[in-house]
Write a protein that holds these residues in place. Structure first.
Motif, PDB file in Angstrom:
ATOM      1  N   ILE A 172     -26.024 -12.511   4.528  1.00 39.78           N
ATOM      2  CA  ILE A 172     -25.539 -11.527   3.555  1.00 39.78           C
ATOM      3  C   ILE A 172     -25.076 -12.229   2.284  1.00 39.78           C
ATOM      4  O   ILE A 172     -25.398 -11.805   1.162  1.00 39.78           O
ATOM      5  CB  ILE A 172     -24.392 -10.681   4.161  1.00 39.78           C
ATOM      6  N   LYS A 179      -8.156 -15.209   9.907  1.00 35.44           N
ATOM      7  CA  LYS A 179      -8.738 -16.542  10.060  1.00 35.44           C
ATOM      8  C   LYS A 179     -10.155 -16.608   9.471  1.00 35.44           C
ATOM      9  O   LYS A 179     -10.533 -17.594   8.854  1.00 35.44           O
ATOM     10  CB  LYS A 179      -8.780 -16.904  11.552  1.00 35.44           C
ATOM     11  N   ILE A 180     -10.923 -15.562   9.713  1.00 35.93           N
ATOM     12  CA  ILE A 180     -12.301 -15.579   9.228  1.00 35.93           C
ATOM     13  C   ILE A 180     -12.328 -15.483   7.707  1.00 35.93           C
ATOM     14  O   ILE A 180     -13.102 -16.172   7.039  1.00 35.93           O
ATOM     15  CB  ILE A 180     -13.096 -14.436   9.903  1.00 35.93           C
ATOM     16  N   GLN A 211      -6.422 -18.489  19.406  1.00 40.15           N
ATOM     17  CA  GLN A 211      -5.857 -17.133  19.500  1.00 40.15           C
ATOM     18  C   GLN A 211      -5.899 -16.586  20.929  1.00 40.15           C
ATOM     19  O   GLN A 211      -5.006 -15.831  21.329  1.00 40.15           O
ATOM     20  CB  GLN A 211      -6.600 -16.191  18.538  1.00 40.15           C
ATOM     21  N   GLN A 229     -11.703 -18.840   6.367  1.00 42.61           N
ATOM     22  CA  GLN A 229     -12.830 -19.780   6.475  1.00 42.61           C
ATOM     23  C   GLN A 229     -13.956 -19.466   5.487  1.00 42.61           C
ATOM     24  O   GLN A 229     -14.629 -20.369   5.015  1.00 42.61           O
ATOM     25  CB  GLN A 229     -13.348 -19.791   7.919  1.00 42.61           C
ATOM     26  N   TYR A 230     -14.165 -18.158   5.224  1.00 40.88           N
ATOM     27  CA  TYR A 230     -15.262 -17.759   4.328  1.00 40.88           C
ATOM     28  C   TYR A 230     -14.653 -17.095   3.095  1.00 40.88           C
ATOM     29  O   TYR A 230     -14.390 -15.890   3.100  1.00 40.88           O
ATOM     30  CB  TYR A 230     -16.211 -16.780   5.027  1.00 40.88           C
ATOM     31  N   HIS A 233      -5.602 -10.554  13.235  1.00 41.06           N
ATOM     32  CA  HIS A 233      -5.465 -12.011  13.301  1.00 41.06           C
ATOM     33  C   HIS A 233      -6.825 -12.694  13.168  1.00 41.06           C
ATOM     34  O   HIS A 233      -6.965 -13.709  12.477  1.00 41.06           O
ATOM     35  CB  HIS A 233      -4.776 -12.415  14.606  1.00 41.06           C
ATOM     36  N   LEU A 234      -7.844 -12.143  13.831  1.00 38.07           N
ATOM     37  CA  LEU A 234      -9.199 -12.687  13.652  1.00 38.07           C
ATOM     38  C   LEU A 234      -9.624 -12.547  12.191  1.00 38.07           C
ATOM     39  O   LEU A 234     -10.200 -13.473  11.604  1.00 38.07           O
ATOM     40  CB  LEU A 234     -10.199 -11.938  14.549  1.00 38.07           C
ATOM     41  N   ASP A 294     -18.253  -6.946  13.793  1.00 39.97           N
ATOM     42  CA  ASP A 294     -18.401  -8.112  14.675  1.00 39.97           C
ATOM     43  C   ASP A 294     -17.078  -8.458  15.366  1.00 39.97           C
ATOM     44  O   ASP A 294     -17.067  -8.788  16.556  1.00 39.97           O
ATOM     45  CB  ASP A 294     -18.899  -9.326  13.867  1.00 39.97           C
ATOM     46  N   ILE A 295     -15.965  -8.410  14.640  1.00 40.98           N
ATOM     47  CA  ILE A 295     -14.708  -8.801  15.291  1.00 40.98           C
ATOM     48  C   ILE A 295     -14.198  -7.693  16.203  1.00 40.98           C
ATOM     49  O   ILE A 295     -13.459  -7.953  17.149  1.00 40.98           O
ATOM     50  CB  ILE A 295     -13.626  -9.258  14.282  1.00 40.98           C
ATOM     51  N   GLN A 352     -15.759 -15.978   0.453  1.00 41.62           N
ATOM     52  CA  GLN A 352     -16.478 -14.876  -0.192  1.00 41.62           C
ATOM     53  C   GLN A 352     -16.075 -13.519   0.379  1.00 41.62           C
ATOM     54  O   GLN A 352     -16.456 -12.481  -0.164  1.00 41.62           O
ATOM     55  CB  GLN A 352     -17.999 -15.077  -0.101  1.00 41.62           C
ATOM     56  N   ILE A 353     -15.318 -13.503   1.458  1.00 38.01           N
ATOM     57  CA  ILE A 353     -14.878 -12.245   2.061  1.00 38.01           C
ATOM     58  C   ILE A 353     -13.639 -11.729   1.339  1.00 38.01           C
ATOM     59  O   ILE A 353     -12.716 -12.494   1.045  1.00 38.01           O
ATOM     60  CB  ILE A 353     -14.576 -12.461   3.567  1.00 38.01           C
ATOM     61  N   ASP A 354     -13.610 -10.422   1.053  1.00 31.44           N
ATOM     62  CA  ASP A 354     -12.442  -9.779   0.441  1.00 31.44           C
ATOM     63  C   ASP A 354     -11.433  -9.506   1.562  1.00 31.44           C
ATOM     64  O   ASP A 354     -11.567  -8.539   2.306  1.00 31.44           O
ATOM     65  CB  ASP A 354     -12.882  -8.477  -0.247  1.00 31.44           C
ATOM     66  N   LEU A 385     -20.435  -6.786   3.210  1.00 32.78           N
ATOM     67  CA  LEU A 385     -20.181  -7.990   4.004  1.00 32.78           C
ATOM     68  C   LEU A 385     -18.969  -7.768   4.902  1.00 32.78           C
ATOM     69  O   LEU A 385     -18.982  -8.086   6.098  1.00 32.78           O
ATOM     70  CB  LEU A 385     -19.945  -9.170   3.050  1.00 32.78           C
ATOM     71  N   GLU A 386     -17.908  -7.190   4.330  1.00 31.49           N
ATOM     72  CA  GLU A 386     -16.675  -6.990   5.091  1.00 31.49           C
ATOM     73  C   GLU A 386     -16.875  -5.979   6.218  1.00 31.49           C
ATOM     74  O   GLU A 386     -16.240  -6.084   7.277  1.00 31.49           O
ATOM     75  CB  GLU A 386     -15.556  -6.510   4.150  1.00 31.49           C
ATOM     76  N   LYS A 388     -10.556 -21.666  16.103  1.00 37.20           N
ATOM     77  CA  LYS A 388      -9.569 -20.631  15.790  1.00 37.20           C
ATOM     78  C   LYS A 388      -9.508 -19.575  16.887  1.00 37.20           C
ATOM     79  O   LYS A 388      -8.429 -19.101  17.254  1.00 37.20           O
ATOM     80  CB  LYS A 388      -9.936 -19.974  14.452  1.00 37.20           C
ATOM     81  N   VAL A 428     -18.558  -7.771   9.102  1.00 44.88           N
ATOM     82  CA  VAL A 428     -17.601  -8.642   9.797  1.00 44.88           C
ATOM     83  C   VAL A 428     -16.622  -7.802  10.632  1.00 44.88           C
ATOM     84  O   VAL A 428     -16.296  -8.157  11.765  1.00 44.88           O
ATOM     85  CB  VAL A 428     -16.853  -9.533   8.781  1.00 44.88           C
TER      86      VAL A 428
END
Lengths: 310, 310, 310, 310, 310, 310
Positions: B283, C171-172, B175, C175-176, C167-168, C272-273, C178-180, C265-266, B171, C269
């Motif tokens: 997490i 996509k993330i 991008q 894929q996961y 955009h990241l 990280d992005i 469990q992410i809100d 968690l969010e 992905k 992330v």
């Protein structure tokens, strides 16, 4: 013979020096010139050789010893030489060691010493790997510097640093019988051998592509792996894993680039004597240029400390 | 079916569990016993199996699923089970995933996904090396955990972590077109493959001797070197040096064990998505055990932070 | 059209450029002059405009595109242009993007994309706060740079960086599961919005007084607080506390200026992005100026590493 | 003779051991008891001696060697001995070195070695100061441990560590003639002499008040100052300032308690050989207790690393 | 009277200033010159005095106040003065405080204040040691700077910094009665007294040999030791150990050169008020040179922060 | 009256204490019990109250002072009390300060002192904001602790710590006239006021959800923003930006949770006196429990140092 350091601003210079850097360039007036750096044991001075032909560029390449005549001047706050005449000396009759720092022991003597040292590596696998790699990189090992800057940064520096460390290793292994002397010496012999591939050039030392991307620790590990395969030595044996661990861990700390910290008594000692010999070399080099009763310039590789000359 | 966590002190336990640890020992009364740890998805409990024969030690080894009957008790401040009866279940009919955490995707599906992924590695050298090493360590790759503790610490965890990272890589490369997708995916595929040699066991994960002394980064570098020799691919080519750099630098920082920091755009991204996937896994694992509106237990691999479940 | 970088020392220059800096000063000979810096996409060059009237100072202010004629020279070791003629171009017909770096997506397209993105923020409180603040700081958001130096340091850089991160995030979050997703996107939209107040100017970016004393993290937190009051949303609700935590913690570490480390968690992330997109931007910018097969200049924001262009 | 380590839980113990700790206390039942710790070279075990009179407290003080009979038991998760009989052995006939670790060289031999070493300190001021302080603290020097825990933590450890370092110093000074051997040896002799005042006791080592508040580096500096005054040596001379600098800087780094970092070649080497000898001692001590082919326990003083015994 | 800062490039300068640096040198044209730096309270400017005789070198030494006439020019990018005339002023009639920064309190007033302060040191041993050392280093204490750069770097700065700290100490001891006021004041009086030996010169401050090799903390400790011997005060007494601990630990952290961290309430407070007074001095000095509504230059000793002037 | 600390193992206890923790639980035998912790000024002891009804749970809640009778015992290595009888005392006649630590100044006196202090805040905006927030959080401010553990961790600790700091602020501003006294005092008053929202409970202090996710620095900043809006004070004014900077930066360092480092003289001083008052409180608390001539227990908040009681 006068040295670069002997001349003051405005003096006519006349001396012999080696060319340390040589770049062929186009000036804004459309003419070609050589941007040169001259070096002898007393220091360095840059100078421009104007109206240089391509032939001149070939005659005055890095490593050429020349008779230099010109005037010492200041340009943008730094000394340079305005060249009047430049003539190459006969490379056959020139004694290079008069112009650049070299190991204080002759190459032949070092080669002979290492032959004796190999006899002390009484483990068959280690002995064969060490001999194999010393043969494979023989010339590079005895001509390379041990570093781009910092310690033992001269022709033959790698061999000389390795030899000093082996001498320390012998004495320490004799004092502490619990140390496996063969392992310590094998590790000392190989620890920096990857620098023959990591660095290129002996006068104008630069990192190679492999050196930049892999580093000399990974490079020597690769070489040991390939040597073991060539020599049909079992890579999974305790002996080979320990030998690789010696070189992998010799920087002592992860943040200095070792992927593993020492986990063998011999690996810890190897790291310690590497630090000890490099420190003594760096401090001594700085003190050599220092007047008695004064502090040296700050030494980058020693956390920027200045040392006192007594 | 009741789980380990359902029982309180003094309760009679009767449940199915897998043996996580098994040690055969001699008690001070001269009798042999097995020191066991039972595990299901709800947790663990230790217990001693007394008067154990050597045959018992063989029957109740790590990985065996058993019917366990006994009484839950407290010994030196910690729960244990006083075993009344222990019987092995038929390993052919047992569904292991009921007792231990496994990857949420079936092995066969992961294997097929990787076949498709290899097609995206459009560089010949990288493709051949990746296929060669995936073939060489095929079984270990699909059964190993990705770590002893911390993230993806379960059977198949290594393959599952690698697969997640490849999906992120695809992905992100889509991008940002300046990223070399083939290099990023090849690096992702190989980055932790050395763990198949660094770690042993899937239930009771331990470091191997090579793992301890060399580390998984050096181990996979060795494997790439040997693969290139086997496949007659030039190790000095830019392609091979870059591939090795990808795996060498994927921990991102020297102090985390990479001998070189990333010097390729793709190497930097590989490090970042490794951190991203591992963090999400750690997490999520902690939040799965947390009540809504509460903070999780502190997570060691996340600098001991507690996360809020909403 | 020739660029600044195309000229060598001594060349007559004739090109179009934008004025990046403009200072009106008094020379020691008693005459006024303008100290200017010209910029096009290839680089910058300073020059002095002598005998400048106050009217000239108004005509040649920051942001004006000019026809520049003069001679390239060296002054105190650095290039400058000795100006022969300077004439402003018609700002209505000039295409600014030819002179300064701008976002690779047009502003209108970005505005439309964000309209779609807001639909993904399915939580009422978050949606209303995000829309309110994007309306309040609409123009600044789409024209600001994302930083004074380092990454996305160009007109529209803030919006472009935010868009890449969304955009990241999409996509993330896909894929996961469990992410809100709504929380992650709301956080991404707001995370750097305080920079519209922290920084001023788009060509000659500087810190404002509030920016210096409070920082953009506290500033956006203040804006969310005021928005919630305006919109009558309960600031004590879990939703609002979590949204504020997202922006407060997005630098990831206290030492990077976040008063709290991520505890969602969010939030982890989001951090990280942010790092991922900023790193890709910084490395790509440096590699754009690098020849194939060479290393880039050292990148300050990437711990001074040089990256290899392949 | 059986050792503490030879007994298992429930065994009847009968052995000779030395009393390492001895506290006279009142039990809640109103009776007095001695809380003892017994030690031999294999390990330690605590035990309570009930109904102890004050006379017993005097008979069984720290350092007494006893015949111990009792039963090995577990109390609050740790082994203890339930004492049946305790009898002091004749201190005149007891060979202490059978019970506690001592220097592997006899005190008399060490004393003689130091007499020879002093001859190598060819500088008058240094020689007199060293001799003066060795005379002043003669007994303490030859009986003290070199540390509370970590390295050379045994009776005579200080002298033994100092002696090992001097031997290293001699060899290194011989290999590197630029080193001032007399200064290096004088520094080695004095570097830890302040520990005779910083620590008290040889079996049950504790920090003294001065040790806690001033530290052994400041203490030895004070001793050198007083010695120079006593011996009428000029404290402002270069020689005395250098000698004091040697001991002040021997921890190498400010964060390890040296108020100055080394600024003499000899001071740098002194620090390096202190680290080298201490590391070898700590690793060897741990490996002595480790089975071949296994990793040792983690060593606190070596950054908690485990070392491999081959 | 005009100040150095008042002149622009090309101006004729005519002012009074003090000579801050003076070096007698030989130019490349064979003539001697003096390389001078002039200073008044507004700033500094260098200048060369050509054809200088040895007599001129004696007349224009560091500390001489002169009438300076010349032209302000730029040389290698920095201002200098081309000297037309230079005449020494009568040192008896000159008010030094007009040219260099001095303590805002007169020396005599400070001396009197300290006499009162000594009365507050109610412990006999501390009182006698403090009085003894203030007598021994009386002149140096009242003329030294407190540092080479950073805080209180002016004539009398050491006494003024010490006095400020004592005033803070008095107020804090009054607010917190658990503090031993006498100990805190004694520690404050002595804490930096070693700087009278560590540094030399008041205009052109440099480290002495002892200062470089031992540091001012060890130096003052030595002085206390010698004072106690002279005064026949027991060095082993709790009082003397505590007093020495106060000065040894006043840098607060090992990495700032204290060989021990504070272990007395009073030692912790002493460290805190040292930091407080030094910080206020450094910030105030920078703000004095800053326009209202602007940020100061970055302050090295305050972690390179710029402070806002309101 | 006897205290908890006065009893030894096996003793019958009879004393008055306050309930510090109270949890209503179900035992494995199916009966309910209260898990209690009792506290008086001498220490704490846990105990179980068996067969507890819901009514008992209400009677023996946190903060109740009780008559406790029982037997001191050891359970799992720690003291507990086996309760014979438990009776609540009349809360109207009980003097709470006999059981728990409270501020050494009465609340009413502190309230009056703050009224006087407000008069020193001579800036209108600051004065109104401080008065507004002290009114809004009046009760919480005078009953809260200043921390969960570490310094001023008692009822009224927040007000007492704030008051001590204001007293320091007054004295320091008097000594250094360049300090803006009104700003320093306003900052001191507000700096920790967010703790009234960050923490809950005065006996059993815990972090609230907002406290955990936003932290007390962001919380007080939010309160100032809302106060300014309520009071119609311009948030963009220099005065308000400076006041917010004072509280934002008072932890001094980013790694301690301040999003900005101090950039005002007054902000630097505020940080310093916060550290000073907290340190004195922590050390004094530890020394209060220490015998003269001994070292205290190690203090967590003081980098684990032990302090000497003289």
């Amino acid at each position: 013979m006068p040295k670069i350091i002997d001349y003051k601003n405005g003096d006519q210079m006349s001396l012999e020096a080696v060319i340390k850097k040589s770049d062929y360039r186009l000036a804004k007036n459309g003419k070609n010139f050589l941007s040169l750096v001259f070096e002898d044991k007393s220091g360095q001075i840059p100078g421009k050789f104007w109206d240089a032909s391509e032939d001149d560029a070939r005659r005055f390449k890095v490593g050429t010893v020349v008779q230099l005549d010109g005037k010492r001047d200041i340009y943008q706050g730094k000394p340079q030489v305005i060249i009047n005449h430049l003539g190459p000396l006969d490379s056959n009759t020139v004694d290079m060691s008069q112009f650049i720092q070299t190991a204080p022991i002759k190459r032949l003597d070092m080669e002979n010493e290492f032959e004796d040292i190999f006899l002390e590596i009484t483990n068959g696998a280690w002995n064969r790997v060490v001999r194999y790699l010393f043969k494979k990189y023989h010339d590079q090992f005895f001509t390379s510097a041990a570093a781009k800057v910092n310690h033992h940064d001269f022709q033959g520096g790698l061999a000389y640093h390795t030899l000093s460390m082996v001498h320390l290793a012998e004495k320490i292994a004799d004092q502490y019988p619990q140390i496996d002397k063969a392992l310590l010496i094998a590790g000392a012999c190989l620890h920096d051998l990857g620098k023959t591939i990591e660095l290129s050039g002996t006068l104008d030392v630069e990192y190679t592509f492999e050196g930049n991307m892999l580093g000399h620790i990974t490079i020597i590990d690769e070489e040991i792996v390939k040597a073991a395969q060539e020599l049909k030595i079992d890579l999974d044996s305790e002996d080979m894993v320990m030998l690789r661990h010696m070189v992998l861990s010799h920087h002592g700390f992860l943040e200095y680039g070792s992927p593993e910290r020492p986990k063998l008594l011999e690996a810890e000692v190897l790291h310690d004597i590497d630090v000890l010999d490099a420190s003594i070399n760096m401090i001594s080099k700085a003190l050599d240029k220092t007047e008695k009763g004064k502090f040296s310039e700050r030494i980058f590789g020693m956390d920027n400390r200045a040392f006192y000359k007594h």
